[in-house]
Design a protein around this motif. Sequence first.
Motif, mmCIF file in Angstrom:
data_model
loop_
_atom_site.group_PDB
_atom_site.id
_atom_site.type_symbol
_atom_site.label_atom_id
_atom_site.label_comp_id
_atom_site.label_asym_id
_atom_site.label_seq_id
_atom_site.Cartn_x
_atom_site.Cartn_y
_atom_site.Cartn_z
ATOM 1 N N VAL A 131 1.837 -0.240 -10.304
ATOM 2 C CA VAL A 131 0.710 -0.728 -8.856
ATOM 3 C C VAL A 131 0.215 -0.879 -9.188
ATOM 4 O O VAL A 131 -0.319 -2.171 -8.177
ATOM 5 C CB VAL A 131 -0.458 0.851 -9.174
ATOM 6 C CG1 VAL A 131 -1.199 1.224 -8.720
ATOM 7 C CG2 VAL A 131 0.550 2.411 -8.245
ATOM 8 N N PHE A 178 3.655 5.571 -5.322
ATOM 9 C CA PHE A 178 4.509 5.602 -7.207
ATOM 10 C C PHE A 178 2.598 6.286 -8.097
ATOM 11 O O PHE A 178 2.773 7.292 -8.481
ATOM 12 C CB PHE A 178 3.644 4.609 -7.679
ATOM 13 C CG PHE A 178 4.552 3.319 -7.627
ATOM 14 C CD1 PHE A 178 6.622 3.941 -7.407
ATOM 15 C CD2 PHE A 178 4.794 2.034 -7.506
ATOM 16 C CE1 PHE A 178 7.543 3.493 -7.829
ATOM 17 C CE2 PHE A 178 5.592 1.128 -7.755
ATOM 18 C CZ PHE A 178 7.053 2.067 -7.484
ATOM 19 N N ILE A 179 1.400 6.377 -7.114
ATOM 20 C CA ILE A 179 0.311 7.135 -7.625
ATOM 21 C C ILE A 179 0.581 8.970 -7.219
ATOM 22 O O ILE A 179 -0.392 9.901 -7.709
ATOM 23 C CB ILE A 179 -1.058 6.590 -6.168
ATOM 24 C CG1 ILE A 179 -1.598 5.259 -6.840
ATOM 25 C CG2 ILE A 179 -2.236 7.799 -6.728
ATOM 26 C CD1 ILE A 179 -2.432 4.212 -6.644
ATOM 27 N N THR A 212 0.759 -0.787 0.086
ATOM 28 C CA THR A 212 0.390 -0.225 -0.036
ATOM 29 C C THR A 212 0.572 1.109 -0.244
ATOM 30 O O THR A 212 0.865 1.882 -0.634
ATOM 31 C CB THR A 212 -1.308 0.005 1.174
ATOM 32 O OG1 THR A 212 -1.719 -0.762 1.351
ATOM 33 C CG2 THR A 212 -2.110 1.304 1.101
ATOM 34 N N VAL A 230 -6.540 3.823 -2.541
ATOM 35 C CA VAL A 230 -5.828 3.106 -3.238
ATOM 36 C C VAL A 230 -6.330 3.448 -5.155
ATOM 37 O O VAL A 230 -5.981 4.146 -6.104
ATOM 38 C CB VAL A 230 -4.531 2.458 -2.999
ATOM 39 C CG1 VAL A 230 -3.167 2.274 -3.797
ATOM 40 C CG2 VAL A 230 -3.629 3.262 -1.314
ATOM 41 N N LEU A 284 -6.349 5.860 -7.937
ATOM 42 C CA LEU A 284 -5.510 5.670 -9.579
ATOM 43 C C LEU A 284 -6.043 5.910 -9.970
ATOM 44 O O LEU A 284 -6.104 6.321 -11.769
ATOM 45 C CB LEU A 284 -5.105 3.870 -9.530
ATOM 46 C CG LEU A 284 -4.027 3.252 -9.842
ATOM 47 C CD1 LEU A 284 -3.562 3.736 -10.673
ATOM 48 C CD2 LEU A 284 -4.191 1.914 -10.304
ATOM 49 N N CYS A 317 1.944 1.912 -4.043
ATOM 50 C CA CYS A 317 1.056 1.834 -4.405
ATOM 51 C C CYS A 317 0.666 3.516 -4.055
ATOM 52 O O CYS A 317 0.848 3.785 -5.115
ATOM 53 C CB CYS A 317 0.017 1.647 -4.537
ATOM 54 S SG CYS A 317 0.649 -0.284 -4.931
ATOM 55 N N THR A 318 0.725 4.114 -3.016
ATOM 56 C CA THR A 318 0.681 5.618 -1.970
ATOM 57 C C THR A 318 2.323 6.198 -2.841
ATOM 58 O O THR A 318 1.656 7.689 -3.483
ATOM 59 C CB THR A 318 0.218 5.648 -1.194
ATOM 60 O OG1 THR A 318 -0.411 4.832 -0.443
ATOM 61 C CG2 THR A 318 0.945 6.760 -0.445
#
Length: 128
Positions: free
Chosen positions: A72, A42-43, A36, A98, A102, A39-40
Amino acid sequence: RFRADAWWWGVILILRQALVAFCYLVSPDDPYMQVTYLCTVFILYNFGLAAMWPWRVQEMNVLDGVSMMLLVVLALSSTAIMPESPNPRAHETISTCVLFVLVGVMALMSVQIVRKMLMNTLTGRQYH
């Protein structure tokens, strides 16, 4: 490499890489939180990329954004083969948030791509 008004984007790239390197320090016993967190990062990077469009060549912006979105998706897909989370409810809530962010970033990237293509078509010249 970058547009003249986005000369500072290299600092953002270095910051993104540093935050990715610290992924293992985030809740070492819970791989779901690590995914998580990753991904955060990257986002958030992708959101800044979509808002600033920093690369000089338009295709690089698209390639960078699409590759971040694919990372992601790959990271989120890896959670299917992980053992059960110690805190499943929190993970589900964060993963849902997330996912919505996205989708918002993908929409912003799509708007930027269409806007740049229309500008190129209407003016008849290439914008980098």
